[in-house]
Design a protein around this motif. Sequence first.
Motif, PDB file in Angstrom:
ATOM      1  N   ARG A   1      24.084  14.198  19.054  1.00 60.17           N
ATOM      2  CA  ARG A   1      24.064  15.373  18.172  1.00 60.17           C
ATOM      3  C   ARG A   1      25.430  15.568  17.536  1.00 60.17           C
ATOM      4  O   ARG A   1      25.551  15.850  16.342  1.00 60.17           O
ATOM      5  N   HIS A   2      26.475  15.423  18.350  1.00 60.30           N
ATOM      6  CA  HIS A   2      27.838  15.574  17.837  1.00 60.30           C
ATOM      7  C   HIS A   2      28.149  14.490  16.814  1.00 60.30           C
ATOM      8  O   HIS A   2      28.728  14.770  15.747  1.00 60.30           O
ATOM      9  N   ALA A   3      27.737  13.259  17.099  1.00 62.60           N
ATOM     10  CA  ALA A   3      27.983  12.159  16.161  1.00 62.60           C
ATOM     11  C   ALA A   3      27.258  12.411  14.840  1.00 62.60           C
ATOM     12  O   ALA A   3      27.825  12.169  13.760  1.00 62.60           O
ATOM     13  N   TRP A   4      26.005  12.877  14.892  1.00 61.71           N
ATOM     14  CA  TRP A   4      25.266  13.162  13.660  1.00 61.71           C
ATOM     15  C   TRP A   4      26.011  14.196  12.817  1.00 61.71           C
ATOM     16  O   TRP A   4      26.182  14.026  11.612  1.00 61.71           O
ATOM     17  N   ASP A   5      26.458  15.271  13.450  1.00 60.27           N
ATOM     18  CA  ASP A   5      27.176  16.312  12.714  1.00 60.27           C
ATOM     19  C   ASP A   5      28.461  15.769  12.099  1.00 60.27           C
ATOM     20  O   ASP A   5      28.781  16.052  10.933  1.00 60.27           O
ATOM     21  N   LEU A   6      29.198  14.966  12.857  1.00 61.00           N
ATOM     22  CA  LEU A   6      30.461  14.429  12.361  1.00 61.00           C
ATOM     23  C   LEU A   6      30.250  13.471  11.197  1.00 61.00           C
ATOM     24  O   LEU A   6      31.090  13.398  10.286  1.00 61.00           O
ATOM     25  N   CYS A   7      29.153  12.734  11.204  1.00 56.98           N
ATOM     26  CA  CYS A   7      28.933  11.729  10.162  1.00 56.98           C
ATOM     27  C   CYS A   7      28.731  12.344   8.778  1.00 56.98           C
ATOM     28  O   CYS A   7      28.796  11.631   7.778  1.00 56.98           O
ATOM     29  N   HIS A   8      28.510  13.632   8.703  1.00 53.25           N
ATOM     30  CA  HIS A   8      28.391  14.296   7.404  1.00 53.25           C
ATOM     31  C   HIS A   8      29.761  14.608   6.793  1.00 53.25           C
ATOM     32  O   HIS A   8      29.863  14.826   5.588  1.00 53.25           O
ATOM     33  N   THR A   9      30.795  14.648   7.632  1.00 52.02           N
ATOM     34  CA  THR A   9      32.087  15.142   7.143  1.00 52.02           C
ATOM     35  C   THR A   9      33.276  14.245   7.466  1.00 52.02           C
ATOM     36  O   THR A   9      34.315  14.378   6.823  1.00 52.02           O
ATOM     37  N   ALA A  10      33.164  13.352   8.431  1.00 43.89           N
ATOM     38  CA  ALA A  10      34.329  12.584   8.875  1.00 43.89           C
ATOM     39  C   ALA A  10      34.773  11.594   7.812  1.00 43.89           C
ATOM     40  O   ALA A  10      33.985  11.107   6.996  1.00 43.89           O
ATOM     41  N   ALA A  11      36.076  11.277   7.845  1.00 48.93           N
ATOM     42  CA  ALA A  11      36.649  10.376   6.845  1.00 48.93           C
ATOM     43  C   ALA A  11      36.194   8.937   7.049  1.00 48.93           C
ATOM     44  O   ALA A  11      36.154   8.159   6.093  1.00 48.93           O
ATOM     45  N   SER A  12      35.860   8.554   8.265  1.00 49.65           N
ATOM     46  CA  SER A  12      35.473   7.170   8.535  1.00 49.65           C
ATOM     47  C   SER A  12      34.597   7.110   9.772  1.00 49.65           C
ATOM     48  O   SER A  12      34.586   8.029  10.594  1.00 49.65           O
ATOM     49  N   ILE A  13      33.873   6.012   9.900  1.00 51.39           N
ATOM     50  CA  ILE A  13      33.041   5.797  11.082  1.00 51.39           C
ATOM     51  C   ILE A  13      33.922   5.638  12.313  1.00 51.39           C
ATOM     52  O   ILE A  13      33.568   6.083  13.408  1.00 51.39           O
ATOM     53  N   GLY A  14      35.098   5.020  12.122  1.00 51.25           N
ATOM     54  CA  GLY A  14      36.031   4.894  13.235  1.00 51.25           C
ATOM     55  C   GLY A  14      36.451   6.254  13.770  1.00 51.25           C
ATOM     56  O   GLY A  14      36.588   6.434  14.988  1.00 51.25           O
ATOM     57  N   ALA A  15      36.648   7.214  12.861  1.00 51.13           N
ATOM     58  CA  ALA A  15      37.032   8.561  13.281  1.00 51.13           C
ATOM     59  C   ALA A  15      35.910   9.234  14.071  1.00 51.13           C
ATOM     60  O   ALA A  15      36.161   9.940  15.048  1.00 51.13           O
ATOM     61  N   VAL A  16      34.661   9.007  13.640  1.00 52.27           N
ATOM     62  CA  VAL A  16      33.524   9.567  14.374  1.00 52.27           C
ATOM     63  C   VAL A  16      33.462   8.971  15.778  1.00 52.27           C
ATOM     64  O   VAL A  16      33.309   9.684  16.777  1.00 52.27           O
ATOM     65  N   ALA A  17      33.576   7.649  15.865  1.00 51.93           N
ATOM     66  CA  ALA A  17      33.506   6.989  17.165  1.00 51.93           C
ATOM     67  C   ALA A  17      34.606   7.490  18.095  1.00 51.93           C
ATOM     68  O   ALA A  17      34.358   7.751  19.283  1.00 51.93           O
ATOM     69  N   ALA A  18      35.821   7.632  17.572  1.00 55.64           N
ATOM     70  CA  ALA A  18      36.937   8.099  18.399  1.00 55.64           C
ATOM     71  C   ALA A  18      36.697   9.521  18.886  1.00 55.64           C
ATOM     72  O   ALA A  18      36.984   9.850  20.048  1.00 55.64           O
TER      73      ALA A  18
END
Length: 266
Positions: free
Chosen positions: A160-177
């Motif tokens: 759920r957190h990853a889904w929310d972050l993927c709408h706004t994060a600068a990169s996939i690496g940032a979401v994973a971290a």
Amino acid sequence: MDEFVDHRPHPLLRGLVVAAHGYRIVGAAPGVHLGMPSSTLTVVIPLDEPLIMRQHGPTPRPFDTVLAGLHIGAAHIHHEGRQFGIQLQLAPLAARLLLGLPARELADVSVPIAEVLPDADRTVDRMRCAATWPQRFALLETALLDRAASAPGAVDRDLRHAWDLCHTAASIGAVAAEVGWSTRTLQKRFRAEFGISPAEPARLDRFHRSVHLASDPSRSLAEVAVLAGYSDQPHMTRSWSRFADITPARWRAVETLTTRDRVAVE
């Protein structure tokens, strides 16, 4: 006169039902409406004639109801200038609660709702007999609330957190971290749950914004591109070619089912 209703979802469904609309269109020019991709699941309940739709392959087919998963490509809706029904946009995170399956199982497909919810046809029949928009939405929401109350589980917290972050994060690496996974683990788990890559939600959001903005003819396409978050108009045009196989300028010229000059009804 055409009618449009923006319905505010029941408090217990907010966050699950992203948007709910009723519509009755009677005077449009016959043609083909493009149902555009977005980062939500789509439910369409025609209240009179079936929806004639083509998503894959050359031949349109009739749908008494439609449940469409996340998809990268437009659906072609053939019409005679009339449309009457209700449309819901569901958060992919709600798929397990409201539909009993992960969003991945619906990725890039459109099916009758009864294929996923066998008791749905009874609710739809009652909605078609209802006389008012509030009555129709009340019947639908009662069925959804009953479904949510008996659901076996939800998407786990990290996803759920990853889904929310993927709408706004600068990169996939940032979401994973942020979630505490490797990029490979994020890619694998995200696709297993949602059926798309972690990069797609933000791209779909931007495209969806551009469709909404482009429906206003007073805006230039260059202005639409900037407001939607593209680097420039050619960047937006490439996105449209990928997601809808049409340019924004061409879409403006051929689209017949828009919300301009129509009356909102409570």
